[in-house]
Design a protein around this motif. Structure first.
Motif, PDB file in Angstrom:
ATOM      1  N   GLU A   1      11.479   9.808  -2.338  1.00 24.39           N
ATOM      2  CA  GLU A   1      11.819   9.985  -0.935  1.00 24.39           C
ATOM      3  C   GLU A   1      11.264  11.332  -0.485  1.00 24.39           C
ATOM      4  OE1 GLU A   1      16.095   9.902  -1.193  1.00 24.39           O
ATOM      5  OE2 GLU A   1      16.142   7.810  -0.583  1.00 24.39           O
TER       6      GLU A   1
ATOM      7  N   ASN B   1       7.401  -0.395   7.219  1.00 25.29           N
ATOM      8  CA  ASN B   1       8.601   0.224   7.781  1.00 25.29           C
ATOM      9  C   ASN B   1       8.446   1.723   7.975  1.00 25.29           C
ATOM     10  OD1 ASN B   1       8.727   1.068   5.134  1.00 25.29           O
ATOM     11  ND2 ASN B   1      10.771   0.264   4.732  1.00 25.29           N
TER      12      ASN B   1
ATOM     13  N   THR C   1       8.199   4.307   5.722  1.00 23.14           N
ATOM     14  CA  THR C   1       8.987   5.162   4.842  1.00 23.14           C
ATOM     15  C   THR C   1       8.203   6.417   4.496  1.00 23.14           C
ATOM     16  OG1 THR C   1      10.020   3.210   3.857  1.00 23.14           O
ATOM     17  CG2 THR C   1      10.196   5.262   2.623  1.00 23.14           C
TER      18      THR C   1
END
Length: 148
Positions: free
Chosen positions: A100, A42, A44
């Protein structure tokens, strides 16, 4: 922790940071270096804090940081996706926090821009007084959350 990232190996982190290359190095701190990477199908964007375990206190810092951040849910604090604890390909202990990635860079680069804190092709960050006050309020809110 996010279950989709719960099993991240040393090999995976080595790959997504292109061998912990200098081009992906975001910063260096007392107990570790931080690298940028792209994780999974995905795409990230992540930051990987690799602990320098040869430094006295680094292992304790890792454990304390994991304990402090594992249940935190606050808009002004970085979210940890998972951790990696094991060995590298030479058999050395390896520990890393996977978080993150923050696209806007570090708070230091915004508050104290100088010639060494940004890339040559990147303009220095500029904040007006109101933006600086709002940052101070957000930092104070996060610290209050951590202490209470």
């Amino acid at each position: 922790m996010n279950d989709s990232h719960s099993n991240v190996s040393y090999g995976t982190l080595l790959k997504v940071t292109e061998g912990f290359s200098l081009t992906n190095l975001i910063g260096i701190g007392s107990f570790g270096s931080v690298y940028r990477g792209i994780l999974g199908d995905n795409g990230t964007s992540i930051s990987v804090k690799v602990l320098h375990l040869v430094r006295h206190g680094a292992l304790k810092s890792f454990i304390v940081e994991c304990e402090a951040l594992k249940n935190i849910k606050h808009r002004n604090l970085l979210k940890i996706l998972t951790v990696c604890s094991g060995s590298d390909y030479q058999g050395n202990d390896f520990k890393a926090l996977v978080c993150e990635f923050m696209d806007n860079g570090s708070l230091e680069r915004w508050l104290q821009p100088n010639a060494t804190s940004y890339h040559q092709n990147e303009l220095p960050k500029k904040l007006n007084f109101i933006q600086r006050i709002n940052i101070a309020i957000d930092v104070a809110s996060a610290l209050d959350y951590l202490h209470h």
